[in-house]
Motif scaffolding. Structure first.
Motif, PDB file in Angstrom:
ATOM      1  N   PHE A 217       0.763  -1.193   0.081  1.00 22.73           N
ATOM      2  CA  PHE A 217       0.145   0.053  -0.076  1.00 22.73           C
ATOM      3  C   PHE A 217       0.904   1.101   0.121  1.00 22.73           C
ATOM      4  O   PHE A 217       0.549   2.222  -0.836  1.00 22.73           O
ATOM      5  CB  PHE A 217      -0.938  -0.140   1.188  1.00 22.73           C
ATOM      6  CG  PHE A 217      -1.719   1.258   1.466  1.00 22.73           C
ATOM      7  CD1 PHE A 217      -1.204   2.184   2.242  1.00 22.73           C
ATOM      8  CD2 PHE A 217      -2.877   1.535   0.735  1.00 22.73           C
ATOM      9  CE1 PHE A 217      -2.065   3.265   2.291  1.00 22.73           C
ATOM     10  CE2 PHE A 217      -3.574   2.537   0.795  1.00 22.73           C
ATOM     11  CZ  PHE A 217      -3.119   3.572   1.622  1.00 22.73           C
ATOM     12  N   HIS A 218       1.912   1.176   0.899  1.00 30.41           N
ATOM     13  CA  HIS A 218       2.640   2.499   1.054  1.00 30.41           C
ATOM     14  C   HIS A 218       3.576   2.693  -0.155  1.00 30.41           C
ATOM     15  O   HIS A 218       4.031   3.692  -0.346  1.00 30.41           O
ATOM     16  CB  HIS A 218       3.449   2.426   2.102  1.00 30.41           C
ATOM     17  CG  HIS A 218       2.422   2.783   3.447  1.00 30.41           C
ATOM     18  ND1 HIS A 218       1.758   1.723   3.984  1.00 30.41           N
ATOM     19  CD2 HIS A 218       2.218   3.961   4.178  1.00 30.41           C
ATOM     20  CE1 HIS A 218       1.117   2.493   5.086  1.00 30.41           C
ATOM     21  NE2 HIS A 218       1.353   3.639   4.800  1.00 30.41           N
ATOM     22  N   THR A 219       4.140   1.421  -0.854  1.00 29.16           N
ATOM     23  CA  THR A 219       4.902   1.577  -1.883  1.00 29.16           C
ATOM     24  C   THR A 219       3.910   2.292  -3.044  1.00 29.16           C
ATOM     25  O   THR A 219       4.546   3.272  -3.852  1.00 29.16           O
ATOM     26  CB  THR A 219       5.453   0.100  -2.448  1.00 29.16           C
ATOM     27  OG1 THR A 219       6.107  -0.484  -1.241  1.00 29.16           O
ATOM     28  CG2 THR A 219       6.376   0.266  -3.553  1.00 29.16           C
ATOM     29  N   GLN A 220       2.740   1.622  -3.296  1.00 26.12           N
ATOM     30  CA  GLN A 220       2.145   2.299  -3.840  1.00 26.12           C
ATOM     31  C   GLN A 220       1.583   3.608  -3.983  1.00 26.12           C
ATOM     32  O   GLN A 220       1.616   4.398  -5.013  1.00 26.12           O
ATOM     33  CB  GLN A 220       0.734   1.220  -4.413  1.00 26.12           C
ATOM     34  CG  GLN A 220      -0.282   1.668  -5.488  1.00 26.12           C
ATOM     35  CD  GLN A 220       0.215   1.499  -6.876  1.00 26.12           C
ATOM     36  OE1 GLN A 220       1.118   0.567  -7.101  1.00 26.12           O
ATOM     37  NE2 GLN A 220       0.307   2.505  -7.740  1.00 26.12           N
ATOM     38  N   GLU A 293      18.593   4.754  -5.967  1.00 27.25           N
ATOM     39  CA  GLU A 293      17.870   3.911  -6.441  1.00 27.25           C
ATOM     40  C   GLU A 293      16.830   4.592  -7.296  1.00 27.25           C
ATOM     41  O   GLU A 293      16.290   4.336  -8.445  1.00 27.25           O
ATOM     42  CB  GLU A 293      17.399   2.832  -5.683  1.00 27.25           C
ATOM     43  CG  GLU A 293      18.495   1.805  -5.067  1.00 27.25           C
ATOM     44  CD  GLU A 293      18.937   0.827  -6.147  1.00 27.25           C
ATOM     45  OE1 GLU A 293      20.006   0.544  -6.058  1.00 27.25           O
ATOM     46  OE2 GLU A 293      18.213   0.701  -7.135  1.00 27.25           O
ATOM     47  N   ALA A 294      16.234   5.552  -6.830  1.00 33.16           N
ATOM     48  CA  ALA A 294      14.928   6.060  -7.449  1.00 33.16           C
ATOM     49  C   ALA A 294      15.343   7.246  -8.425  1.00 33.16           C
ATOM     50  O   ALA A 294      14.794   7.245  -9.521  1.00 33.16           O
ATOM     51  CB  ALA A 294      14.233   6.941  -6.188  1.00 33.16           C
ATOM     52  N   MET A 302      12.144   0.332  -1.922  1.00 32.18           N
ATOM     53  CA  MET A 302      12.103   0.223  -0.710  1.00 32.18           C
ATOM     54  C   MET A 302      13.287  -0.074  -0.054  1.00 32.18           C
ATOM     55  O   MET A 302      13.864  -1.170  -0.328  1.00 32.18           O
ATOM     56  CB  MET A 302      11.202  -1.034  -0.259  1.00 32.18           C
ATOM     57  CG  MET A 302      10.684  -0.966   1.431  1.00 32.18           C
ATOM     58  SD  MET A 302       9.724  -1.892   1.717  1.00 32.18           S
ATOM     59  CE  MET A 302       8.080  -1.454   1.251  1.00 32.18           C
ATOM     60  N   SER A 303      13.832   0.550   0.700  1.00 29.30           N
ATOM     61  CA  SER A 303      15.236   0.426   1.574  1.00 29.30           C
ATOM     62  C   SER A 303      15.235  -0.531   2.577  1.00 29.30           C
ATOM     63  O   SER A 303      14.364  -0.902   3.193  1.00 29.30           O
ATOM     64  CB  SER A 303      15.857   1.596   1.826  1.00 29.30           C
ATOM     65  OG  SER A 303      15.276   2.056   3.250  1.00 29.30           O
ATOM     66  N   VAL A 319      10.805   4.483   1.389  1.00 31.77           N
ATOM     67  CA  VAL A 319      10.297   4.182   0.239  1.00 31.77           C
ATOM     68  C   VAL A 319      10.306   5.540  -0.898  1.00 31.77           C
ATOM     69  O   VAL A 319       9.941   6.685  -0.326  1.00 31.77           O
ATOM     70  CB  VAL A 319       8.876   3.951   0.351  1.00 31.77           C
ATOM     71  CG1 VAL A 319       8.144   3.374  -1.119  1.00 31.77           C
ATOM     72  CG2 VAL A 319       8.667   2.343   1.162  1.00 31.77           C
ATOM     73  N   SER A 320      10.994   5.443  -1.902  1.00 32.41           N
ATOM     74  CA  SER A 320      11.064   6.352  -2.914  1.00 32.41           C
ATOM     75  C   SER A 320      10.773   6.120  -4.202  1.00 32.41           C
ATOM     76  O   SER A 320      10.738   5.005  -4.672  1.00 32.41           O
ATOM     77  CB  SER A 320      12.808   6.810  -2.719  1.00 32.41           C
ATOM     78  OG  SER A 320      13.585   5.719  -3.103  1.00 32.41           O
TER      79      SER A 320
END
Length: 720
Positions: A217-220, A293-294, A302-303, A319-320
């Motif tokens: 959810f938080h990645t999205q 990464e981003a 996600m780290s 999360v980036s």
């Protein structure tokens, strides 16, 4: 020496494979060997056998204590045998007074087993000792060759029947109780373990799904926020406002920030975080993995867990995602990042209500603790280390130690699930409660065993006393001369004193018993003649149908071979007719079963009247079917005779006076006529008649279909 060596080697082989019960609890049965040696040969041969047999345990356990403990037991049992003490009683006394204390002392001084386990392990060993002592004693009782073993230790005094019976009762009850208790304990413990592990697995699967959903959810959310911010170009002030609005929509992030293409933080939420950094200073995150990464690899990322800086020194999971200008969708201009609230995992942990003892542990792909339940006493960001239990601790489920990694006993049973990003979620349940349950069950087993032994001793002594007194009275009753000759040809040294006395007295009543035997044989001969006569009557009853009085199917099948042989020798024909009453079910359903029974009886009487030759066989073949076997009949008249019977039956009025009903019944007949040489099987003839019966039924009922053998064979009809 040869006997002691052979059974010692057998015991060695059996001891190489102790029976696993639970964790490190094993049932040792090879020690039966030296108990047998102690009972038969005495202490020193028993010690010799024990040294051989327990070598198997030395190889299996790699522990020298087996030679000391079991060697002492063998000597004690051997000396107890010399003093006429039964092996089970001696074993009980040894383990209670010497064996368990010695075992406890050895474990305490020379092993690293936790103190809480020592008493239980010692008790388990004592129960195991009673098991193999009981088995050894029972083997000797059930093996006649051991009774007369030439080198065996002799009893100092002849044992009484009372003592022998008491010991036998005690032995059987002890073995039955121990085996039943162990089977019950094992099944119960196995079920508890399965329930526990199924519960753990269910919790692991459930919490892993919740954790994965939280991360997804938080990645999205970060990915959606990046796409939204990339739709239009904004000023720094606008970006700060938009970021604060985003953060308000996603409280699962502790902080959120925006960074430009030089990795400088240009906006943060809460906005007060930027005020902590001086105006001349700019917070740069170029070395952070979540920026690299981003921004460089241009992917949502996600780290792993790391220590934050600038906005605080708390552990962070970032999360980036990259940001773009609307006109240049492939060239990043910065990133958006959100730091997950790690306290949310406690809320996920609290979702699990299956067990108060279960704990949750979450580690990242580098093995660092992200979250751990409070009772695990693991700090966030610490390296997660654990150890597997000792190899002797056999369990069908995975177990580990966290706090006491050098202990032999495991701390936790666990289940683990690997998440999509490489994190691992563990559900741990303390192993100690199961061990305590097992300890309580074995303690209860031992207590019940002691109580049962005492009750058995008391009850068996009373029973044996009540048995021996009547036996002596019976001997006195049958004795004709109390001054016996003293002949001793049927009593050995092992016979009880009471049996020896009975033998002397019963010897004197031998002649009287022989007279009774002759009288009994005469009565048996008379009864045998009477029984044979009764059997003949029963045979006749077995061949008749109880309702109609006609012969039954069994009689027809038995008698047909004789009929066929006669016709074959005289070259005569046989007619077989199969009759089936039409709509018999209608009679039963309409007028009742009493009318149905009356119908069958009436038809039977009519058949006996019309087919009354001594050679004719009239049979109730089953239900409403009747079978006629008519050997040596007139081939030209038999069809007419059957047709005449059919017509007379259709005109016959059946009067059921009891139920006040009058009705008629008709029959369909399938008949076949053939030479006696056709077949010896009645079934072959009936099949042909049955085909004709089928035609009669399907051509309107109340018909006769009669064919010769050739016509019947060629008939295309199908069975009825």
């Amino acid at each position: 020496m040869l006997f002691a060596t052979v059974i010692g080697l057998i015991g060695l082989v059996v001891n190489l494979y102790p029976i696993h019960l639970f964790a490190n609890i094993q049932l040792v049965l090879g020690n039966v060997a030296y108990v047998i040696s102690a009972i038969l040969l005495g202490p020193w041969y028993a010690l010799y056998t024990a040294l051989i047999a327990v070598s198997g345990l030395m190889l299996a356990w790699d522990s020298l204590h087996v030679y000391i403990l079991f060697g002492v037991e063998a000597i004690v049992l051997g000396f107890a045998r010399r003093r006429d003490i039964y092996a089970l009683y001696a074993s009980f006394g040894f383990w209670l007074l010497l064996g368990m204390p010695l075992f406890y002392l050895y474990i305490y001084l020379f092993t690293d087993l936790p103190g809480s386990h020592i008493a239980f392990v010692s008790l388990k060993q004592g129960i195991n000792g009673l098991v193999y002592a009981s088995i050894a004693s029972l083997i000797i009782i059930l093996t006649p060759s051991f009774w007369h073993f030439t080198s065996k230790v002799k009893d100092r005094q002849r044992r009484t029947f009372n003592n022998q019976l008491t010991y036998s009762f005690t032995l059987v009850i002890t073995i039955a109780l121990l085996i039943a208790a162990m089977m019950f304990n094992n099944q119960f413990i196995e079920r508890q373990q399965n329930l526990l592990y199924n519960n753990i697995n269910h919790s692991a699967s459930h919490l892993a799904s919740s954790t994965q959903a939280y991360l997804d959810f938080h990645t999205q959310a970060i990915n959606n926020a990046a796409q939204w911010l990339s739709l239009n170009k904004h000023s720094i002030a606008e970006e700060q406002i938009l970021l604060s609005q985003l953060h308000a929509s996603y409280p699962g992030f502790v902080t959120m920030l925006l960074a430009d293409n030089k990795a400088n933080v240009i906006a943060a939420s809460p906005a007060s975080l930027l005020s902590k950094v001086s105006g001349a200073q700019k917070l740069n995150i170029a070395e952070r993995d979540y920026f690299i990464e981003a921004f460089i690899n241009q992917r949502t990322y996600m780290s792993p867990l790391f220590v934050g800086k600038g906005f605080g020194n708390d552990p962070i999971v970032a999360v980036s995602a990259p940001l773009y200008y609307p006109s240049e969708p492939h060239k990043p201009i910065g990133i958006i990042e959100g730091s997950l609230d790690l306290n949310a995992f406690k809320a996920i942990d609290d979702i699990d209500t299956h067990s108060e003892n279960q704990s949750m542990l979450l580690i990242d792909e580098k093995g660092r603790v992200i979250y751990a339940s409070k009772n695990l006493k693991l700090t966030t960001l610490s390296e997660f280390s654990y150890s597997q239990p000792n190899v002797n601790y056999i369990s069908p489920f995975p177990m580990l130690n966290i706090n006491q990694q050098t202990d032999m006993a495991p701390e936790y049973v666990y289940a683990s699930v690997t998440l999509e990003n490489g994190w691992k979620l563990f559900i741990l349940n303390p192993f100690r409660p199961i061990v305590e349950l097992v300890e309580d069950m074995y303690l209860a087993t031992f207590a019940i065993l002691v109580l049962s032994l005492l009750i058995t001793l008391y009850v068996s002594r009373i029973i044996s006393s009540r048995l021996t007194l009547p036996l002596e009275n019976i001997a006195n009753k049958f004795s004709t001369n109390k001054n016996g000759s003293g002949v001793d040809y049927a009593v050995d040294e092992e016979s009880p004193q009471e049996i020896y006395t009975l033998f002397k007295r019963l010897q004197q009543s031998k002649r009287q018993l022989i007279g009774y035997q002759l009288e009994l044989e005469e009565k048996v001969a008379i009864r045998t003649v009477e029984l044979e006569h009764a059997n003949s009557q029963l045979q006749a009853l077995a061949e008749r149908d109880s309702l109609t009085g006609l012969y039954n199917r069994r009689y027809a099948e038995d008698k047909f071979r004789e009929v066929q042989d006669l016709c074959q020798r005289t070259d005569e024909v046989i007619a077989i007719a199969l009759l089936d009453l039409d709509k018999f079910k209608f009679i039963n359903d309409t007028y009742g079963h009493h009318s149905g029974d009356l119908t069958l009886k009436t038809v039977a009487e009519q058949l006996k009247t019309d087919f009354k030759r001594t050679s004719d066989i009239v049979v109730r073949y089953g239900g409403e079917e009747f079978l006629l076997i008519m050997p040596q009949c007139n081939a030209l008249k038999i069809e007419q005779h059957l047709e005449s019977f059919r017509e007379r039956l259709s005109q016959l009025v059946i009067d059921d006076r009891e139920d006040n009903h009058q009705f008629n019944v008709t029959t369909s007949i399938g008949a076949v006529l053939g030479s006696g040489t056709y077949s010896q099987s009645l079934e072959d003839w009936v099949k042909l008649a049955d085909k004709n019966l089928y035609q009669a039924k399907h051509s309107g009922r109340n018909k006769l279909v009669f064919t010769t053998l050739v016509e019947a064979k060629d008939s295309p009809t199908e069975p009825l």
